[in-house]
Write a protein that holds these residues in place. Sequence first.
Motif, PDB file in Angstrom:
ATOM      1  N   GLY A 155       0.578  -1.342   0.136  1.00 41.84           N
ATOM      2  CA  GLY A 155       0.037   0.109   0.045  1.00 41.84           C
ATOM      3  C   GLY A 155       0.923   1.257  -0.043  1.00 41.84           C
ATOM      4  N   ARG A 156       1.751   1.311   0.586  1.00 39.03           N
ATOM      5  CA  ARG A 156       2.732   2.454   0.855  1.00 39.03           C
ATOM      6  C   ARG A 156       3.490   2.603  -0.481  1.00 39.03           C
ATOM      7  NH1 ARG A 156       7.665   0.306   4.741  1.00 39.03           N
ATOM      8  NH2 ARG A 156       9.367   0.639   2.928  1.00 39.03           N
ATOM      9  N   LYS A 157       3.911   1.524  -1.031  1.00 36.08           N
ATOM     10  CA  LYS A 157       4.636   1.698  -2.386  1.00 36.08           C
ATOM     11  C   LYS A 157       3.711   2.136  -3.566  1.00 36.08           C
ATOM     12  CE  LYS A 157       8.776  -1.229  -1.444  1.00 36.08           C
ATOM     13  NZ  LYS A 157       9.512   0.041  -1.584  1.00 36.08           N
ATOM     14  N   TYR A 158       2.349   1.528  -3.504  1.00 35.92           N
ATOM     15  CA  TYR A 158       1.430   2.044  -4.304  1.00 35.92           C
ATOM     16  C   TYR A 158       1.284   3.571  -4.536  1.00 35.92           C
ATOM     17  CZ  TYR A 158      -3.357   2.110  -6.370  1.00 35.92           C
ATOM     18  OH  TYR A 158      -4.529   2.474  -7.204  1.00 35.92           O
ATOM     19  N   LEU A 200      14.955  10.167  -1.063  1.00 32.36           N
ATOM     20  CA  LEU A 200      15.742  10.114  -0.176  1.00 32.36           C
ATOM     21  C   LEU A 200      15.655   8.742   0.682  1.00 32.36           C
ATOM     22  CD1 LEU A 200      14.746  13.625   1.495  1.00 32.36           C
ATOM     23  CD2 LEU A 200      17.020  12.884   0.110  1.00 32.36           C
ATOM     24  N   ALA A 201      16.954   8.143   0.988  1.00 32.68           N
ATOM     25  CA  ALA A 201      16.904   7.014   1.647  1.00 32.68           C
ATOM     26  C   ALA A 201      16.354   5.814   0.716  1.00 32.68           C
ATOM     27  CB  ALA A 201      16.427   6.800   3.128  1.00 32.68           C
ATOM     28  N   ALA A 202      16.637   5.893  -0.546  1.00 30.05           N
ATOM     29  CA  ALA A 202      16.129   5.031  -1.653  1.00 30.05           C
ATOM     30  C   ALA A 202      16.322   3.609  -1.507  1.00 30.05           C
ATOM     31  CB  ALA A 202      16.561   5.654  -2.864  1.00 30.05           C
ATOM     32  N   VAL A 208      18.936   8.876  -3.230  1.00 31.97           N
ATOM     33  CA  VAL A 208      19.857   9.212  -2.360  1.00 31.97           C
ATOM     34  C   VAL A 208      19.785   8.293  -1.295  1.00 31.97           C
ATOM     35  CG1 VAL A 208      20.890  11.049  -0.880  1.00 31.97           C
ATOM     36  CG2 VAL A 208      19.245  11.648  -2.675  1.00 31.97           C
ATOM     37  N   ASP A 209      21.294   8.018  -0.918  1.00 32.00           N
ATOM     38  CA  ASP A 209      21.285   7.018   0.252  1.00 32.00           C
ATOM     39  C   ASP A 209      22.636   6.844   0.998  1.00 32.00           C
ATOM     40  OD1 ASP A 209      19.282   4.284   1.337  1.00 32.00           O
ATOM     41  OD2 ASP A 209      21.314   4.292   1.899  1.00 32.00           O
ATOM     42  N   LYS A 210      22.772   6.319   2.129  1.00 33.26           N
ATOM     43  CA  LYS A 210      24.257   6.498   2.520  1.00 33.26           C
ATOM     44  C   LYS A 210      24.823   5.122   2.255  1.00 33.26           C
ATOM     45  CE  LYS A 210      23.063   5.865   7.575  1.00 33.26           C
ATOM     46  NZ  LYS A 210      23.220   6.349   8.857  1.00 33.26           N
ATOM     47  N   ASP A 232      24.678  10.992   3.491  1.00 30.80           N
ATOM     48  CA  ASP A 232      23.650  11.001   4.583  1.00 30.80           C
ATOM     49  C   ASP A 232      22.514  12.304   4.339  1.00 30.80           C
ATOM     50  OD1 ASP A 232      22.639  11.324   7.026  1.00 30.80           O
ATOM     51  OD2 ASP A 232      24.550  10.899   8.048  1.00 30.80           O
ATOM     52  N   ILE A 233      21.395  11.595   4.534  1.00 31.11           N
ATOM     53  CA  ILE A 233      20.210  12.603   4.148  1.00 31.11           C
ATOM     54  C   ILE A 233      19.827  13.737   5.246  1.00 31.11           C
ATOM     55  CG2 ILE A 233      19.036  11.207   2.633  1.00 31.11           C
ATOM     56  CD1 ILE A 233      16.974  10.668   4.712  1.00 31.11           C
ATOM     57  N   THR A 234      20.633  13.505   6.474  1.00 35.87           N
ATOM     58  CA  THR A 234      20.664  14.366   7.658  1.00 35.87           C
ATOM     59  C   THR A 234      21.549  15.595   7.349  1.00 35.87           C
ATOM     60  OG1 THR A 234      21.891  13.256   9.163  1.00 35.87           O
ATOM     61  CG2 THR A 234      19.675  12.609   9.077  1.00 35.87           C
ATOM     62  N   MET A 242      10.136  10.195   0.953  1.00 33.82           N
ATOM     63  CA  MET A 242      10.647   9.618   1.997  1.00 33.82           C
ATOM     64  C   MET A 242       9.773   8.418   2.410  1.00 33.82           C
ATOM     65  SD  MET A 242      12.045  12.802   4.457  1.00 33.82           S
ATOM     66  CE  MET A 242      13.048  11.737   5.467  1.00 33.82           C
ATOM     67  N   GLU A 243      10.187   7.386   1.901  1.00 28.61           N
ATOM     68  CA  GLU A 243       9.331   6.037   2.042  1.00 28.61           C
ATOM     69  C   GLU A 243      10.341   4.943   3.017  1.00 28.61           C
ATOM     70  OE1 GLU A 243       8.845   3.560  -1.106  1.00 28.61           O
ATOM     71  OE2 GLU A 243       7.996   2.260  -0.013  1.00 28.61           O
ATOM     72  N   GLY A 244       9.693   4.542   4.180  1.00 29.17           N
ATOM     73  CA  GLY A 244      10.249   3.770   4.912  1.00 29.17           C
ATOM     74  C   GLY A 244      11.572   3.925   5.836  1.00 29.17           C
TER      75      GLY A 244
HETATM   76  C1  LIG Z   1      13.950   0.455   5.277  1.00 29.39           C
HETATM   77  S1  LIG Z   1      15.076   1.060   4.141  1.00 29.39           S
HETATM   78  C2  LIG Z   1      13.889   1.921   2.959  1.00 29.39           C
HETATM   79  C3  LIG Z   1      14.319   1.775   1.736  1.00 29.39           C
HETATM   80  C4  LIG Z   1      13.230   2.316   0.619  1.00 29.39           C
HETATM   81  N1  LIG Z   1      13.066   3.703   0.652  1.00 29.39           N
HETATM   82  C5  LIG Z   1      11.958   1.633   0.611  1.00 29.39           C
HETATM   83  O1  LIG Z   1      10.918   2.152   1.332  1.00 29.39           O
HETATM   84  O2  LIG Z   1      11.838   0.382   0.075  1.00 29.39           O
HETATM   85  C6  LIG Z   1      15.823   2.235   4.716  1.00 29.39           C
HETATM   86  C7  LIG Z   1      16.977   2.839   4.140  1.00 29.39           C
HETATM   87  O3  LIG Z   1      17.395   4.208   4.598  1.00 29.39           O
HETATM   88  C8  LIG Z   1      18.881   4.402   4.447  1.00 29.39           C
HETATM   89  N2  LIG Z   1      19.234   5.457   5.371  1.00 29.39           N
HETATM   90  C9  LIG Z   1      18.882   5.208   6.874  1.00 29.39           C
HETATM   91  N3  LIG Z   1      19.517   6.393   7.324  1.00 29.39           N
HETATM   92  C10 LIG Z   1      19.921   7.272   6.515  1.00 29.39           C
HETATM   93  C11 LIG Z   1      20.602   8.503   6.481  1.00 29.39           C
HETATM   94  N4  LIG Z   1      20.862   9.207   7.402  1.00 29.39           N
HETATM   95  N5  LIG Z   1      21.085   8.955   5.156  1.00 29.39           N
HETATM   96  C12 LIG Z   1      20.894   8.247   4.124  1.00 29.39           C
HETATM   97  N6  LIG Z   1      20.240   7.076   4.068  1.00 29.39           N
HETATM   98  C13 LIG Z   1      19.866   6.502   5.137  1.00 29.39           C
HETATM   99  C14 LIG Z   1      19.140   3.096   4.660  1.00 29.39           C
HETATM  100  O4  LIG Z   1      20.593   2.846   4.126  1.00 29.39           O
HETATM  101  C15 LIG Z   1      17.970   2.122   3.888  1.00 29.39           C
HETATM  102  O5  LIG Z   1      18.409   2.093   2.635  1.00 29.39           O
END
Ligand SMILES: C[S@@+](CC[C@H](N)C(=O)[O-])C[C@H]1O[C@@H](n2cnc3c(N)ncnc32)[C@H](O)[C@@H]1O
Length: 273
Positions: free
Chosen positions: A57-60, A85-87, A108-110, A133-135, A159-161
Amino acid sequence: MKISATSALVLNWTDHKLWQSPETLSFNSQLDLSEGEQLFNLFSEEETFMHLQAVSGRKYFMKNTVLAFLEELSKQNQSGQVIILAAGLAPLSIEIASTFSTCQVFDVDKYLMNEKHELVNGIPPNIEFIDCDITDLNALKEKLLNRNFKMDMPSIAVMEGIIYYLPMEDLKNILQFLKQNNVAFAGDFCLKPELVNEKTRFYLSDVFRKIKDEVQLDFINFYSEEEIINLLKEAGYKKICVSNMQQIQEDRTGDKYPFSEKDSCWVMTIYAE
Ligand SMILES: C[S@@+](CC[C@H](N)C(=O)[O-])C[C@H]1O[C@@H](n2cnc3c(N)ncnc32)[C@H](O)[C@@H]1O
């Protein structure tokens, strides 16, 4: 490519019908989800069913919200940009970039951005993979600009998950940064357990207990709808729409089940501009 247990768990909990483009299907076929088997097996069939509904649902919602944003722009002969963000290794960017070839997508992801870049291998070509780092918002802005992000082009961030893994102060700063740069917002958050219907609350507390044990997390941040709306308002967002999973489940499957009762889903979605 083998991927971490928690990423594999979420990818396992996605209705495969969500991904339509040949580019996305080809990307997905390269992912080896076996790393997540041990964690995946901790969930009963019923729990797996419930999480599959919530995550799908969230992905949809993310996919349709971004596509609707880009469609609206294309009706006005404009293109847009998408920042995810945090892809992680999720295929959302590939589905969007292959559906809208005039749109530029920024993943973007770390972690794992170089590996994802290699897997995608230019198909489609309109995705930039940014290790950040998205922060760290100064670094994020600089890296986006270095990859030709255009400040004056209509943009949406996803910003998902991720919201539950961030300290609230960081979330506040990210929302402020996005709004200051005129970026629309799509995301999801988890309700505080006490706000979820007693019949389904277990699924929420149990999934984070299992994930916490697996990846040794110090904290998880849950919110009420009001708290999230206040954070968005403080950041300057004016049009804010927070929804539970009922409508999304009905749109996606034709039925509200298993979220027919009020407050029965712990995942909430947000759109703001
Ligand atoms: C649960 S996954 C979610 C991935 C995707 N967005 C999804 O919903 O399927 C969380 C992601 O957040 C990334 N992440 C966590 N903290 C982060 C930060 N401060 N900066 C960048 N990426 C971060 C992790 O590396 C991970 O890929």
